[in-house]
Design an enzyme around this catalytic site. Sequence first.
Site, PDB file in Angstrom:
ATOM      1  N   GLY A  29       0.826  -1.211   0.000  1.00 45.62           N
ATOM      2  CA  GLY A  29       0.000   0.000   0.000  1.00 45.62           C
ATOM      3  C   GLY A  29       0.854   1.251   0.000  1.00 45.62           C
ATOM      4  N   SER A  30       0.212   2.405  -0.009  1.00 43.10           N
ATOM      5  CA  SER A  30       0.963   3.660  -0.132  1.00 43.10           C
ATOM      6  C   SER A  30       1.806   3.953   1.114  1.00 43.10           C
ATOM      7  CB  SER A  30       0.001   4.820  -0.414  1.00 43.10           C
ATOM      8  OG  SER A  30      -0.959   4.925   0.610  1.00 43.10           O
ATOM      9  N   GLY A  82       0.559  -1.095   6.587  1.00 47.99           N
ATOM     10  CA  GLY A  82      -0.495  -0.102   6.802  1.00 47.99           C
ATOM     11  C   GLY A  82      -1.815  -0.746   7.178  1.00 47.99           C
ATOM     12  N   ASP A  84      -6.444  -0.020   6.676  1.00 47.76           N
ATOM     13  CA  ASP A  84      -7.549   0.793   6.172  1.00 47.76           C
ATOM     14  C   ASP A  84      -8.359   1.393   7.311  1.00 47.76           C
ATOM     15  OD1 ASP A  84      -7.175   0.230   3.307  1.00 47.76           O
ATOM     16  OD2 ASP A  84      -7.503  -1.823   3.966  1.00 47.76           O
ATOM     17  N   LYS A  94      -7.839  -4.552   6.993  1.00 43.47           N
ATOM     18  CA  LYS A  94      -6.816  -4.435   5.962  1.00 43.47           C
ATOM     19  C   LYS A  94      -7.340  -5.090   4.680  1.00 43.47           C
ATOM     20  CE  LYS A  94      -2.618  -5.354   6.755  1.00 43.47           C
ATOM     21  NZ  LYS A  94      -2.358  -4.229   5.821  1.00 43.47           N
ATOM     22  N   GLY A  96      -7.470  -3.279   1.563  1.00 44.08           N
ATOM     23  CA  GLY A  96      -7.910  -2.335   0.535  1.00 44.08           C
ATOM     24  C   GLY A  96      -7.126  -2.519  -0.760  1.00 44.08           C
ATOM     25  N   GLY A  97      -5.873  -2.941  -0.625  1.00 45.18           N
ATOM     26  CA  GLY A  97      -5.043  -3.201  -1.808  1.00 45.18           C
ATOM     27  C   GLY A  97      -5.144  -4.641  -2.286  1.00 45.18           C
ATOM     28  N   GLU A 103      -0.605 -10.713   3.597  1.00 43.07           N
ATOM     29  CA  GLU A 103      -0.314  -9.838   4.746  1.00 43.07           C
ATOM     30  C   GLU A 103      -0.544 -10.585   6.058  1.00 43.07           C
ATOM     31  OE1 GLU A 103      -1.408  -5.596   2.598  1.00 43.07           O
ATOM     32  OE2 GLU A 103      -2.923  -6.569   3.798  1.00 43.07           O
TER      33      GLU A 103
END
Length: 218
Positions: A29-30, A82, A84, A94, A96-97, A103
């Site tokens: 993720g970002s 990360g 969400d 988690k 979103g990606g 993960e």
Amino acid sequence: MTQDDMKKAAAEAALEFVPKSGIIGVGTGSTANYFIDLLATIKGRLDGAVASSVATAERLKRHGIPVVDLNEAGTLAVYVDGADEATVHRALIKGGGGALTREKIVAAASRSFVCIADEGKLVEVLGRFPLPVEVIPMARSLVAREITALGGEPVLRQGFTTDNGNVILDVHGLKILDPVALEERLNQMVGVVTNGLFARRGADVLLLGTANGVRRLS
Ligand code: 5RP
């Protein structure tokens, strides 16, 4: 301070948890991308990293950080990723990606899970962010019916296939008052690979970037 600035600040604070040597786990993720870019500045002390997605593996390699197969790595000291949504109890949504399964695997293989996020991810009750559920393609309708019976509104993530070749149902309309129970209930559905609730094993440390610095919950 922008949301990206807060993500970067949280990512920077996570560097303190990187051991002096060995192999660590890296998320997707970002926010995780900011962490990877910072990790590159101290890469000399690491033997490598286990990636939670193909995208993360590619980014690590571009920085010259060796990517290690989890099966060869043993137990990892730390996993940094990360989220969400997060609660003060460090339960997370988690995925979103779409990388939730890998993960969860890398988090489970790590002694410590350090979650990095901007303060906008902190919620009182999980569920405003649609809960991702990774499903074996042939079980899509079966699982969708079971989730509907539980009171959720599953929506197929269009045009998306996970790194494992599966589909994602994003479940809307949930107010998750007992994340551990829902995580277990969803995992029991035949055809479900993983769901995006990280509550049975939440984050050990939550680093939230805020306008006033990084807030640490542990
Ligand atoms: C990917 C994830 C990410 O950690 C989550 O979607 C947060 O992403 P971002 O850091 O871009 O806000 O779980 O599957």
